[in-house]
Design an enzyme around this catalytic site. Structure first.
Site, PDB file in Angstrom:
ATOM      1  N   VAL A  38       0.832  -1.209   0.000  1.00  0.00           N
ATOM      2  CA  VAL A  38       0.000   0.000   0.000  1.00  0.00           C
ATOM      3  C   VAL A  38       0.863   1.253   0.000  1.00  0.00           C
ATOM      4  O   VAL A  38       0.606   2.203  -0.750  1.00  0.00           O
ATOM      5  CB  VAL A  38      -0.959   0.005   1.204  1.00  0.00           C
TER       6      VAL A  38
ATOM      7  N   ASP B 233      10.461   3.495   6.138  1.00  0.00           N
ATOM      8  CA  ASP B 233      10.160   2.167   6.657  1.00  0.00           C
ATOM      9  C   ASP B 233      11.324   1.736   7.547  1.00  0.00           C
ATOM     10  O   ASP B 233      12.461   2.162   7.332  1.00  0.00           O
ATOM     11  CB  ASP B 233       9.965   1.165   5.510  1.00  0.00           C
TER      12      ASP B 233
ATOM     13  N   GLY C 233       1.838  -1.308   9.161  1.00  0.00           N
ATOM     14  CA  GLY C 233       1.057  -2.147  10.058  1.00  0.00           C
ATOM     15  C   GLY C 233       0.979  -3.570   9.554  1.00  0.00           C
ATOM     16  O   GLY C 233       1.423  -3.883   8.448  1.00  0.00           O
TER      17      GLY C 233
ATOM     18  N   ARG D 224     -11.163  -6.422   8.981  1.00  0.00           N
ATOM     19  CA  ARG D 224     -10.298  -5.286   9.299  1.00  0.00           C
ATOM     20  C   ARG D 224     -10.243  -5.058  10.808  1.00  0.00           C
ATOM     21  O   ARG D 224      -9.202  -4.687  11.355  1.00  0.00           O
ATOM     22  CB  ARG D 224     -10.804  -4.036   8.581  1.00  0.00           C
TER      23      ARG D 224
ATOM     24  N   ASN E  73      -5.419  -0.346   8.336  1.00  0.00           N
ATOM     25  CA  ASN E  73      -6.681  -0.877   8.867  1.00  0.00           C
ATOM     26  C   ASN E  73      -6.529  -1.453  10.264  1.00  0.00           C
ATOM     27  O   ASN E  73      -5.443  -1.927  10.621  1.00  0.00           O
ATOM     28  CB  ASN E  73      -7.233  -1.951   7.920  1.00  0.00           C
TER      29      ASN E  73
ATOM     30  N   ASP F 154     -13.959   2.830  -1.066  1.00  0.00           N
ATOM     31  CA  ASP F 154     -15.224   2.106  -1.188  1.00  0.00           C
ATOM     32  C   ASP F 154     -16.197   2.862  -2.095  1.00  0.00           C
ATOM     33  O   ASP F 154     -16.919   2.262  -2.892  1.00  0.00           O
ATOM     34  CB  ASP F 154     -15.853   1.914   0.195  1.00  0.00           C
TER      35      ASP F 154
ATOM     36  N   ARG G 261     -15.208   2.343  -5.620  1.00  0.00           N
ATOM     37  CA  ARG G 261     -15.683   1.038  -6.066  1.00  0.00           C
ATOM     38  C   ARG G 261     -17.168   1.084  -6.414  1.00  0.00           C
ATOM     39  O   ARG G 261     -17.604   0.514  -7.420  1.00  0.00           O
ATOM     40  CB  ARG G 261     -15.454  -0.001  -4.965  1.00  0.00           C
TER      41      ARG G 261
ATOM     42  N   ARG H 125     -18.977   3.702  -7.372  1.00  0.00           N
ATOM     43  CA  ARG H 125     -19.208   4.480  -8.600  1.00  0.00           C
ATOM     44  C   ARG H 125     -18.800   3.682  -9.841  1.00  0.00           C
ATOM     45  O   ARG H 125     -19.453   3.773 -10.885  1.00  0.00           O
ATOM     46  CB  ARG H 125     -18.443   5.801  -8.525  1.00  0.00           C
TER      47      ARG H 125
ATOM     48  N   HIS I 100     -22.682  10.058  -8.846  1.00  0.00           N
ATOM     49  CA  HIS I 100     -22.526  10.748  -7.571  1.00  0.00           C
ATOM     50  C   HIS I 100     -23.163   9.884  -6.485  1.00  0.00           C
ATOM     51  O   HIS I 100     -24.382   9.900  -6.290  1.00  0.00           O
ATOM     52  CB  HIS I 100     -23.160  12.130  -7.638  1.00  0.00           C
TER      53      HIS I 100
ATOM     54  N   HIS J 207     -15.275   1.665   7.468  1.00  0.00           N
ATOM     55  CA  HIS J 207     -14.589   1.086   6.304  1.00  0.00           C
ATOM     56  C   HIS J 207     -14.455  -0.404   6.606  1.00  0.00           C
ATOM     57  O   HIS J 207     -13.426  -0.895   7.071  1.00  0.00           O
ATOM     58  CB  HIS J 207     -13.212   1.722   6.114  1.00  0.00           C
TER      59      HIS J 207
ATOM     60  N   THR K  57      -4.797  -5.447  -1.298  1.00  0.00           N
ATOM     61  CA  THR K  57      -5.281  -4.386  -2.173  1.00  0.00           C
ATOM     62  C   THR K  57      -4.240  -3.271  -2.127  1.00  0.00           C
ATOM     63  O   THR K  57      -3.773  -2.908  -1.054  1.00  0.00           O
ATOM     64  CB  THR K  57      -6.650  -3.840  -1.705  1.00  0.00           C
TER      65      THR K  57
END
Length: 312
Positions: free
Chosen positions: A17, A38, A83, A92, A124, A152, A155, A157, A172, A179, A235
């Site tokens: 990520v 990191d 994390g 999550r 998360n 989200d 996704r 839309r 819209h 989440h 993801t």
């Protein structure tokens, strides 16, 4: 923050990520300097070198990073992606305890080196960790917030656009709440163009979104991350570009309406909010129908229980 001269983004965490976020920010020109931090020196040095090799094709002017906290100094925006990662089938919320301890050790050090930064949580469970972060750092309200349901909503839309043949940019609609598994779509205010989604018809006159279709689309959004994690382990691309968009809203002082997670009145939840130079400036007073309000209350209760379980 001086938006004309100060445009440094630090991404904390060089995992899938974090690197996707840094890459998206460089490609989009979200900040003039992108720094990747990191604790794994070999990994972060390799990622920075790989990014730097493509810098002539990118809009951002500088990429830097390393395992020394000095690389985070004087940041204007700090994105937290570090994390434990979500495993296949793991919710999550189950990640909460592991990632709280990481925040407790890391956030004070970051804030000391960048006292004027806006902090954006992506790790998360983002709603729980956003609440915890506001307790760890005594910053003005809105300077710490989470990426919430921005991804989200994207996704959602996309799925609506796929079903109608309309560009997602002309859809819209938003996902709000946690989440996670208790999130839901605000169908009562969703539109395609200016047409309420429940009134949109296909070319043959068929109603495009009967209630069962709305339920199906919403469930597909909720389960999207699980499907991707099952297939590829994480993801990263979409959350990376979503995070870059949030950075642009801050550094560009866009006052953009985004469904991000903020803390107000002891509640950490994702709702449509104004995002600008100082972070979340206010939550919008959105009209919910009766069913949506019930679901929001349930989502809040779910998150409050999780927050209690990690000692906050």
């Amino acid at each position: 923050m001086n938006e004309k001269t100060s445009r440094k983004l630090t991404v904390v965490g060089a995992g899938s990520v974090g690197t996707a976020t840094a890459y998206a920010a460089l490609i989009r020109g979200s900040a003039s300097t992108v720094s990747l931090y990191d604790i794994n020196a070999q990994k972060v040095d390799a990622e920075v070198l790989d990014l730097a090799h493509g810098s002539q094709f990118m809009l951002a002017s500088k990429v830097m990073g390393g395992a020394d906290l000095a690389v985070t100094e004087n940041s204007d925006v700090i994105i937290i992606t570090a994390g434990a990662k979500q495993n296949p089938g793991q919710t999550r919320l189950a990640l909460a305890a592991k990632n709280v301890s990481i925040l407790e050790s890391m956030l004070p050090q970051l804030a000391e080196r960048s006292p004027n930064a806006v902090f954006v949580l992506v790790t998360n469970p983002v709603d729980v960790l956003t609440y915890v972060a506001t307790k760890i750092l005594a910053l003005p309200q809105g300077r710490i917030f989470g990426s919430g349901t921005v991804l989200d909503s994207s996704r959602l839309r996309w799925l609506i656009g796929q079903h109608t043949g309309v560009s997602p940019r002309s859809v819209h609609a938003m996902i709000v709440g946690e989440h996670g598994d208790s999130e839901f779509a605000l169908w009562s205010s969703a539109t395609v163009g200016q047409v309420p989604i429940r009134e949109w018809h296909d070319e043959d006159g068929t109603l495009a979104f009967p209630e069962e279709k709305l339920v199906s689309i919403e469930q597909e959004v909720i389960n999207a991350a699980y499907r991707i994690i099952e297939g590829k382990g994480a993801t990263n691309y979409a959350i990376g570009v979503s995070s870059a968009r949030i950075v642009e809203a801050i550094l560009g002082n866009h006052n953009a309406v985004l469904p991000v997670t903020s803390v107000a009145d002891g509640v950490s939840i994702s709702v449509p909010s104004l995002v600008g130079r100082n972070g979340v400036t206010r939550r919008l007073d959105v009209a919910f129908d009766t069913a949506e309000q019930i679901r929001l209350d349930k989502s809040i209760a779910t998150l409050q229980e999780s927050i209690k379980s990690v000692g906050y």
